[in-house]
Scaffold this active site. Structure first.
Site, PDB file in Angstrom:
ATOM      1  CB  VAL A 103      34.494  -0.931  41.169  1.00  0.00           C
ATOM      2  CG1 VAL A 103      33.694  -1.841  40.244  1.00  0.00           C
ATOM      3  CG2 VAL A 103      33.564  -0.166  42.100  1.00  0.00           C
ATOM      4  CB  CYS A 104      36.687  -4.105  38.531  1.00  0.00           C
ATOM      5  SG  CYS A 104      37.162  -5.224  37.215  1.00  0.00           S
ATOM      6  CB  SER A 105      41.502  -4.146  37.982  1.00  0.00           C
ATOM      7  OG  SER A 105      41.040  -3.145  37.091  1.00  0.00           O
ATOM      8  CB  THR A 123      40.443  -7.882  42.325  1.00  0.00           C
ATOM      9  OG1 THR A 123      40.480  -6.970  41.225  1.00  0.00           O
ATOM     10  CG2 THR A 123      41.297  -9.104  42.001  1.00  0.00           C
TER      11      THR A 123
END
Length: 313
Positions: A103-105, A123
């Site tokens: 998830v995300c970074s 990302t």
């Protein structure tokens, strides 16, 4: 069949990156009892605080019969140097897991472990330039909410982790359980992974807000011929200087920014209104409905008619 889920966090992780997916898996298990067994792992185990202060009681990074590994985001670029053991653990654990996600970074951890080399990935939009420079072997698709490339799934920022998890649930338990889970979460039924994150830098008018007034003017004049020359005139700059400054400030070209603004306006009109598709295309400046259809497919992975049907359903 119970699927063991390893949610990997680290000190100062982004709380919703982990809590959102955990909640979605938990709710899905209410509709299919025993579907998931969730474990939250972190270097060293114990209480692991998020950047908001609240955190989780975690287990250490243990070997296990993991079905799915999900890596949370946060200030992952800093965490990479402080928690290299996560990368080492991923190198050992990922080959035995059915799928690996981020998830995300959290995608930085997967990238450092070599799990994204040669793959499509995404990302958070604010990290994409740095991510692309750091990992040139990865085929970064910066605008996607989530991407599945084989057994590896990546997603954009924070709430995109819920979209990702609903897709994982649908993959495991079918669309009905995913739909009921989305209803309980009070979110739209899973947004298509091809939907654009839509650059917030463009929304704000750039990193410093330099082009904020221009963006407001563009939104109010989408049906006009928004050429570089016309935008440069409105910004009181030469076309060449404007194009260079705008791209440096927002991370995208003027033409792509215009298309994104038109796409957002068109998507809202398609999903919430009743105007014919060709009329929407004319109103937001695409003109030709076929041109708008191609833009929708690039950005959202679906044509306008499919998004309208999904919204009405």
């Amino acid at each position: 069949m119970t699927r063991k889920i390893a949610v990997v966090v680290f000190p100062n992780f982004q709380l919703l990156d982990a809590a959102g997916p955990i909640s979605a898996f938990d709710i899905a298990s209410r509709f299919r009892p025993g579907a998931y067994e969730i474990h939250v792992l972190a270097p060293g185990g114990g209480h692991t605080p998020s950047s908001a202060g609240a955190g989780f009681a975690t287990e250490g990074l243990s070997e296990g019969d993991w079905d799915t590994i999900l890596v949370s985001g946060g200030d992952a670029t800093k965490a990479l140097s402080e928690f290299a053991e996560i990368v080492d653990w991923l190198k050992r654990a990922a080959p035995d897991a059915r799928r690996v996600t981020s998830v995300c970074s959290g995608a930085y951890f997967l990238a450092e472990a070599g799990l994204l080399d040669g793959r499509r990935a995404t990302t958070h939009w604010s990290r994409t330039d740095h991510f692309a420079r750091r990992y040139p072997k990865i085929r970064l698709e910066a605008d996607r909410i989530f991407i599945r490339d084989g057994a590896v799934w990546t997603s954009g920022g924070i709430t995109a982790g819920i979209d990702l998890t609903l897709a994982l649930i649908e993959d495991d338990l079918g669309p009905e359980v995913a739909r009921r889970t989305a209803q309980q979460l009070v979110v739209h039924q899973r947004r298509p992974g091809g939907q654009s994150q839509f650059s917030a830098l463009v929304e704000m008018g750039g990193a410093s807000g330099r082009f904020g007034e221009l963006m407001d003017w563009m939104r109010a004049n989408l049906a006009a011929g928004l050429t570089v020359e016309r935008l440069a005139e409105q910004a009181a700059m030469s076309p060449r200087n404007f194009a260079r400054a705008f791209t440096a400030e927002t991370g995208t070209t003027p033409a792509k920014a215009v298309e994104r603004l038109r796409l957002e306006a068109a998507r809202t009109a398609v999903e919430t209104g009743h105007a014919p598709i060709d009329r929407v295309a004319e109103t937001v400046g695409f003109g030709d409905p076929e041109r708008m259809r191609r833009a929708f497919l690039r950005a959202f992975g679906q044509p306008p008619q499919a998004l309208r049907r999904a919204a009405r359903a």
